[in-house]
Design an enzyme around this catalytic site. Structure first.
Site, PDB file in Angstrom:
ATOM      1  N   CYS A   1      52.233  20.976  23.421  1.00 12.02           N
ATOM      2  CA  CYS A   1      50.909  21.194  22.850  1.00 12.02           C
ATOM      3  C   CYS A   1      49.848  20.242  23.397  1.00 12.02           C
ATOM      4  O   CYS A   1      48.674  20.350  23.027  1.00 12.02           O
ATOM      5  CB  CYS A   1      50.979  21.094  21.330  1.00 12.02           C
ATOM      6  SG  CYS A   1      52.187  22.235  20.626  1.00 12.02           S
TER       7      CYS A   1
ATOM      8  N   HIS B   1      43.997  16.543  16.279  1.00  8.56           N
ATOM      9  CA  HIS B   1      45.060  17.505  16.578  1.00  8.56           C
ATOM     10  C   HIS B   1      45.292  18.369  15.341  1.00  8.56           C
ATOM     11  O   HIS B   1      45.435  19.580  15.450  1.00  8.56           O
ATOM     12  CB  HIS B   1      46.326  16.766  16.985  1.00  8.56           C
ATOM     13  CG  HIS B   1      47.411  17.655  17.493  1.00  8.56           C
ATOM     14  ND1 HIS B   1      47.221  18.536  18.533  1.00  8.56           N
ATOM     15  CD2 HIS B   1      48.705  17.817  17.100  1.00  8.56           C
ATOM     16  CE1 HIS B   1      48.354  19.192  18.771  1.00  8.56           C
ATOM     17  NE2 HIS B   1      49.266  18.785  17.900  1.00  8.56           N
TER      18      HIS B   1
ATOM     19  N   GLU C   1      48.696  11.382  12.161  1.00  4.75           N
ATOM     20  CA  GLU C   1      47.434  11.239  12.885  1.00  4.75           C
ATOM     21  C   GLU C   1      46.431  10.423  12.075  1.00  4.75           C
ATOM     22  O   GLU C   1      45.711   9.588  12.621  1.00  4.75           O
ATOM     23  CB  GLU C   1      46.854  12.603  13.232  1.00  4.75           C
ATOM     24  CG  GLU C   1      45.610  12.519  14.106  1.00  4.75           C
ATOM     25  CD  GLU C   1      45.166  13.858  14.658  1.00  4.75           C
ATOM     26  OE1 GLU C   1      44.335  13.870  15.584  1.00  4.75           O
ATOM     27  OE2 GLU C   1      45.642  14.906  14.166  1.00  4.75           O
TER      28      GLU C   1
ATOM     29  N   LYS D   1      41.683  23.765  14.442  1.00  2.00           N
ATOM     30  CA  LYS D   1      42.849  24.637  14.236  1.00  2.00           C
ATOM     31  C   LYS D   1      42.795  25.338  12.886  1.00  2.00           C
ATOM     32  O   LYS D   1      43.491  26.332  12.684  1.00  2.00           O
ATOM     33  CB  LYS D   1      44.140  23.818  14.341  1.00  2.00           C
ATOM     34  CG  LYS D   1      44.520  23.390  15.745  1.00  2.00           C
ATOM     35  CD  LYS D   1      45.866  22.682  15.752  1.00  2.00           C
ATOM     36  CE  LYS D   1      46.256  22.219  17.148  1.00  2.00           C
ATOM     37  NZ  LYS D   1      45.436  21.100  17.619  1.00  2.00           N
TER      38      LYS D   1
ATOM     39  N   HIS E   1      46.993  27.338  16.023  1.00  2.00           N
ATOM     40  CA  HIS E   1      47.494  26.425  17.049  1.00  2.00           C
ATOM     41  C   HIS E   1      47.832  27.201  18.316  1.00  2.00           C
ATOM     42  O   HIS E   1      48.790  27.981  18.347  1.00  2.00           O
ATOM     43  CB  HIS E   1      48.735  25.717  16.511  1.00  2.00           C
ATOM     44  CG  HIS E   1      49.154  24.517  17.297  1.00  2.00           C
ATOM     45  ND1 HIS E   1      48.724  24.275  18.581  1.00  2.00           N
ATOM     46  CD2 HIS E   1      49.988  23.486  16.976  1.00  2.00           C
ATOM     47  CE1 HIS E   1      49.267  23.145  19.007  1.00  2.00           C
ATOM     48  NE2 HIS E   1      50.033  22.652  18.057  1.00  2.00           N
TER      49      HIS E   1
ATOM     50  N   PHE F   1      55.400  18.266  21.192  1.00  2.00           N
ATOM     51  CA  PHE F   1      56.829  18.022  20.975  1.00  2.00           C
ATOM     52  C   PHE F   1      57.356  17.102  22.077  1.00  2.00           C
ATOM     53  O   PHE F   1      56.885  17.124  23.212  1.00  2.00           O
ATOM     54  CB  PHE F   1      57.598  19.344  21.009  1.00  2.00           C
ATOM     55  CG  PHE F   1      57.552  20.125  19.720  1.00  2.00           C
ATOM     56  CD1 PHE F   1      56.886  19.649  18.602  1.00  2.00           C
ATOM     57  CD2 PHE F   1      58.198  21.344  19.630  1.00  2.00           C
ATOM     58  CE1 PHE F   1      56.854  20.375  17.415  1.00  2.00           C
ATOM     59  CE2 PHE F   1      58.174  22.081  18.450  1.00  2.00           C
ATOM     60  CZ  PHE F   1      57.508  21.593  17.347  1.00  2.00           C
TER      61      PHE F   1
END
Length: 413
Positions: free
Chosen positions: A163, A303, A314, A335, A340, A399
Site C-alpha cells: 500500500c 494513511h 499512526e 480513504k 483503500h 504490509f
C-alpha cells in the site's frame, strides 16, 4: 546545490470519478465512492462492498487492440498518465525523451487476469492460455506501457511495496531528478484487484468492513465504530519536473515536492507497530529531507485505513514526531471517501494533498461520528475546511511494515 522539483501535471482514476476535476469536486463535498460490488457476485462474502471505478472507458486512453492484452491496473495507469501529461502540456520528443522517465507502483499487479486464466487452465487446458498472459500481469508493465505510449526513454522502474507502492514511486522519482538522472518523471501507480480472490483473502484476515447495509458509511477512519477498511481500485499519476526545466517551457506549477522519507516497522508482516515507531521514523526522515521543522506542516493527509491497529498506530506516530503541535494540525483520511486503493492509494492521496495547497481547502474525514479515545487529534470531521495550506505531509504504509512519507509545499520562486 540541491535541485528543486515541482509538480506540473495531475491525472487520476478513482471510485470518485475519472479525472482531477471530478475527484476534487467529490472530495470537497465529502462524497463517498463506496457501494455494493457489481463486478462479480459477492453475495456469499461477509464483505459485499467496495470502491469500484465507474464509467471508465479504456478506449478513451488506449488503442483497443492494445487494451485487450493488458490487465485493468495498466489501463488505469496509462489513463492517468495520459491525463497528467496533457495537463502538464509536456511535449516528449526525440530530442528530450531520454531525459523523461517513469516509475509506477502496484501492490498486486494483474490479479484479475491471473484469476481468469487460472480458470481457463482448469477448464480448457494450457493451450488456451494467451501468449499475452504474462506481459498482462507483471507489475512493471504499467511503467513499461506508459514509456511505450509516450516514447519516454529515461529511467524506468516499478515498485511493489504493497500500500506504499505509488508513494514510493513518487519519492524515488523525486530523487532521480535530484541526482540529475532525468529532468521529468511520470510517477504514480494503480491497482485493480477488486476480485473474488482478493476479497476472499482480505475477508479471511478479518480486515474488511462488513457494513453492507450502509456502504457510504463503511469507511470511517479514526472513528470508534469502524470495523475494517474498504477495498477499492484506481490510481493516479503526477508529473515531476526539475524546476528550471519547468520554468523554461512555461509550465504551470501546482506545488513543489520537498521531502521524502522511508522506514520499516520491523515488527509484523501485516500489523503495524503499535507504538507507531516506524511511522514516526518515516515522517521524521521526510521532515529532515525537506529541511523543515514539525511546526512547518499545515496539514497531514493520513494513511488512515479505518482499521483500529493502523489508526491508533499512526496517531501515536504523529504525536511522537509533532509533540504538542500534533493537536493543532488538521489531519484527515481521504480513504473515508475513496476506500483503500492499495498500491494506488499513495499517489491519489498525494494528488489530494497537492490540491489542498492549490485550493486552500482541507479534505474531510467523513463518517467521523464517535471519537475513539485513543485517536484524539483533529481529524477534520465530516466537512472540508478552508485554510491557508502551505505545506502538506502525506503518509502511506504497507504490509511488511514498509513506510513512505511525502512532503509537498506551496511553490515560491
Amino acid at each position: 546545490m540541491t535541485r528543486r522539483v515541482v509538480v506540473t501535471g495531475l491525472g487520476m482514476v478513482t471510485p470518485l470519478g475519472i479525472g482531477v476535476e471530478e475527484n476534487w469536486e467529490a472530495v470537497s463535498k465529502g462524497k463517498s465512492g463506496i457501494g455494493h460490488i457489481t463486478k462479480f457476485d459477492a453475495s456469499s462474502f461477509p464483505c459485499q462492498i467496495g470502491g469500484e471505478v465507474k464509467d471508465f472507458r479504456s478506449e478513451d486512453f488506449l488503442a483497443p487492440k492494445v487494451a485487450k492484452h493488458l490487465d485493468v491496473f495498466i489501463h488505469y495507469a496509462v489513463a492517468s498518465a495520459r491525463m497528467a501529461v496533457e495537463d502538464s502540456r509536456l511535449k516528449i520528443t526525440a530530442e528530450n525523451n531520454h531525459r523523461v522517465g517513469c516509475v509506477t507502483g502496484s501492490g498486486m499487479g494483474g490479479l484479475g487476469t491471473i484469476e481468469f486464466y487460472h480458470k481457463v487452465l482448469l477448464e480448457k487446458g494450457p493451450r488456451r492460455i494467451s501468449p499475452f498472459f504474462i506481459p498482462s500481469i507483471i507489475a512493471n508493465m504499467s511503467s513499461g506501457q506508459i514509456s511505450i505510449e509516450f516514447g519516454a526513454r529515461g529511467p524506468n522502474s516499478s515498485i511493489e511495496t504493497a500500500c506504499a507502492a505509488s508513494s514510493h514511486a513518487i519519492g524515488e522519482s523525486f530523487k532521480i531528478i535530484q541526482r540529475e538522472a532525468a529532468q521529468v518523471m511520470i510517477a504514480g501507480g494503480s491497482e485493480a484487484v477488486l476480485t473474488p480472490l482478493a476479497l476472499g483473502g482480505f475477508t479471511s484476515m478479518r480486515s474488511l468492513s462488513t457494513r453492507n447495509e450502509e456502504p457510504g458509511k463503511a469507511s470511517r477512519p479514526f472513528d470508534r465504530d469502524r470495523d475494517g477498511f474498504i477495498m477499492s481500485e484506481g490510481g493516479g499519476i503526477i508529473i515531476l519536473e526539475e524546476l528550471n526545466h519547468a520554468l523554461d517551457r512555461g509550465a504551470d506549477i501546482y506545488a513543489e515536492i520537498s521531502g521524502y522519507g522511508m522506514s520499516a516497522d520491523a515488527y509484523h508482516f501485516t500489523a503495524p507497530d503499535s507504538g507507531g515507531i516506524g511511522a514516526s521514523l518515516c515522517m521524521g526522515a521526510a521532515l529532515k529531507d525537506a529541511g523543515l521543522d514539525p511546526t512547518d506542516i499545515d496539514y497531514i493527509n493520513a494513511h488512515g485505513t479505518s482499521t483500529k491497529l493502523n489508526d491508533i498506530s499512526e496517531t501515536r506516530g504523529i504525536k511522537s514526531v509533532f509533540g504538542d503541535y500534533a493537536f493543532k494540525i488538521p489531519i484527515s483520511s481521504t480513504k473515508s471517501m475513496t476506500g483503500h486503493l492499495l498500491g494506488g492509494t499513495g499517489v491519489v492521496e498525494a494528488i489530494y494533498s497537492i490540491l489542498a495547497i492549490k485550493n486552500g481547502l482541507i479534505p474531510p474525514t467523513i463518517n467521523y461520528e464517535f471519537p475513539d479515545p485513543e485517536c484524539d487529534l483533529d481529524y477534520v470531521p465530516n466537512k472540508a475546511r478552508k485554510a491557508r495550506v502551505r505545506t502538506v505531509l502525506s503518509n502511506s504504509f504497507g504490509f511488511g511494515g514498509t513506510n513512505s512519507t511525502l512532503i509537498f509545499k506551496e511553490y515560491t520562486p
